[in-house]
Design an enzyme around this catalytic site. Structure first.
Site, PDB file in Angstrom:
ATOM      1  NE  ARG A  46       0.011  -1.298  -1.587  1.00  0.00           N
ATOM      2  CZ  ARG A  46      -0.835  -0.323  -1.803  1.00  0.00           C
ATOM      3  NH1 ARG A  46      -0.412   0.925  -1.958  1.00  0.00           N
ATOM      4  NH2 ARG A  46      -2.128  -0.526  -1.903  1.00  0.00           N
ATOM      5  N   GLY A  47      -0.404  -2.381  -5.013  1.00  0.00           N
ATOM      6  CA  GLY A  47      -1.549  -1.732  -5.648  1.00  0.00           C
ATOM      7  C   GLY A  47      -1.540  -2.142  -7.113  1.00  0.00           C
ATOM      8  CB  ALA A  48      -4.128  -3.814  -9.203  1.00  0.00           C
ATOM      9  NE  ARG A  80       1.402  -8.926  -4.088  1.00  0.00           N
ATOM     10  CZ  ARG A  80       0.714  -8.004  -3.405  1.00  0.00           C
ATOM     11  NH1 ARG A  80       0.918  -6.718  -3.631  1.00  0.00           N
ATOM     12  NH2 ARG A  80      -0.189  -8.373  -2.510  1.00  0.00           N
ATOM     13  CD  GLN A 178      -1.816  -3.225   2.398  1.00  0.00           C
ATOM     14  OE1 GLN A 178      -2.253  -3.464   3.522  1.00  0.00           O
ATOM     15  NE2 GLN A 178      -1.599  -4.194   1.525  1.00  0.00           N
ATOM     16  CG  ASP A 219      -5.726  -6.259  -6.214  1.00  0.00           C
ATOM     17  OD1 ASP A 219      -6.307  -5.699  -5.286  1.00  0.00           O
ATOM     18  OD2 ASP A 219      -4.500  -6.128  -6.443  1.00  0.00           O
ATOM     19  CG  ASN A 229      -9.922  -4.450  -3.221  1.00  0.00           C
ATOM     20  OD1 ASN A 229      -8.921  -4.100  -3.853  1.00  0.00           O
ATOM     21  ND2 ASN A 229     -10.389  -3.740  -2.217  1.00  0.00           N
ATOM     22  CE  LYS A 230      -4.481  -6.103   0.472  1.00  0.00           C
ATOM     23  NZ  LYS A 230      -3.531  -7.238   0.250  1.00  0.00           N
TER      24      LYS A 230
END
Ligand code: MRU
Length: 318
Positions: A46-48, A80, A178, A219, A229-230
């Site tokens: 995960r993570g853009a 995603r 995370q 993101d 973002n998150k």
């Protein structure tokens, strides 16, 4: 040894399973695009920027195995919806193939460029972090979320390695944790002092004058500077603005979506209710209660002090 989330092995991709960190370091062997797509959906990676790199390698694996490129592209694309790096990377490898170039070389280039961008953002961003700073961050924006080093966490890493004293408040980042699982693990490895906090502690810490700046990743960034973002990032930006604390976004230019102006049009991923209703596989909420699980939110440009990219700093406020 620097943390790496994945290794390209030409016939397969080795992927560190982020679902079981920090207690287990297990590597998945992915041999085709369908396995890569599933790993992205399930958040084993995960993570853009990391999603983008891994998807590009997934494309190479699928095409090498003889699957039609369009099918490979669509399978990886429909994993995603929010991280722009996914579409950026898939477009690059697809274009390479169409133009008769080698998509594998292109995928390797994407990974190398991302690592370089992270190091550059670290160099640029570290000067904005005061000595003895107490930095607050959310999610994981480190080596695990990128080709290496990290974006927001990369800036913290660069400041620390340059000899600055930095302390990090790590939002646990419900429900995938995370922050508590991955950022804390990376900070521990790097020897950077930190403390995990529940997400709802951030406001009171700011009120008490215990946060000097906020550093987050992204993101997707629109043309006017709105940032997805998150989930929880928007809340932090409002709190930071209220308490007059600098709020920095750190992201490579591959996260910028040139097609979108208004943040309201960014597709926001909705994940399963089960991830919210359970804690580490154990159901904590009543069966009959539904849950809303938006994985991201959008912070308007007005709430952002500046965006740090590998090409320089885009000042948005003040
Ligand atoms: O759901 P995730 O873990 O993929 O979300 C990740 C984030 O929100 C990060 O802040 C973002 O991708 C930038 S990572 C360098």
């Amino acid at each position: 040894m620097e943390v790496k989330a994945f290794f390209w092995k030409k016939t397969h991709l080795l992927l560190l399973d982020q679902r079981v960190l920090p207690h287990k370091e297990e590597w998945l062997v992915l041999e085709d695009h369908r396995q890569v797509a599933q790993a992205i959906k399930d958040m084993a990676v995960r993570g853009a920027p990391a999603i983008g790199c891994v998807a590009a390698y997934g494309f190479v694996l699928g095409v090498k195995k003889g699957y039609p490129p369009e099918e490979v592209y669509n399978t990886l694309k429909n994993t995603r919806p929010t991280a722009y790096n996914l579409f950026y990377a898939l477009d690059r490898v697809t274009r390479a193939l169409k133009e008769g170039a080698d998509p594998e070389e292109e995928a390797v280039k994407i990974e190398e460029e991302d690592y370089k961008a992270n190091r550059q953002m670290g160099e640029i961003g570290k000067d904005l972090v005061p000595d003895n700073a107490r930095v607050l961050t959310i999610c994981n924006t480190g080596a695990l979320a990128t080709a290496g080093w990290g974006t927001a966490l990369g800036v913290i890493r660069s400041a620390h390695r340059a000899g600055k004293k930095v302390f990090v408040w790590v939002c646990e980042t419900r429900p995938f944790l995370q922050g508590a699982r991955l950022t804390a693990w990376e900070l521990l490895k790097e020897g950077i002092p930190h403390s995990i906090i529940t997400d709802s502690t951030a406001g009171f810490l700011m009120k008490k004058g215990m946060v000097d700046c906020v550093l987050v990743g992204a993101d997707r960034i629109t043309r006017r500077g709105d940032v997805a973002n998150k989930i929880g990032t928007y809340t932090l930006s409002v709190l930071a603005k209220h308490h007059r604390i600098p709020f920095y976004v750190v992201a490579p230019t591959s996260t910028f979506d040139p097609h979108i102006t208004d943040g309201d049009t960014i597709p926001i991923e909705e994940r399963s209710q089960e991830e919210v209703k359970s804690f580490h596989g154990c159901r904590v909420a009543p069966d009959g209660s539904p849950a809303l699980h938006w994985a991201f939110d959008v912070t308007p440009a007005e709430n952002i002090t500046a965006i740090i990219t590998e090409k320089g700093v885009v000042k948005l406020q003040g």
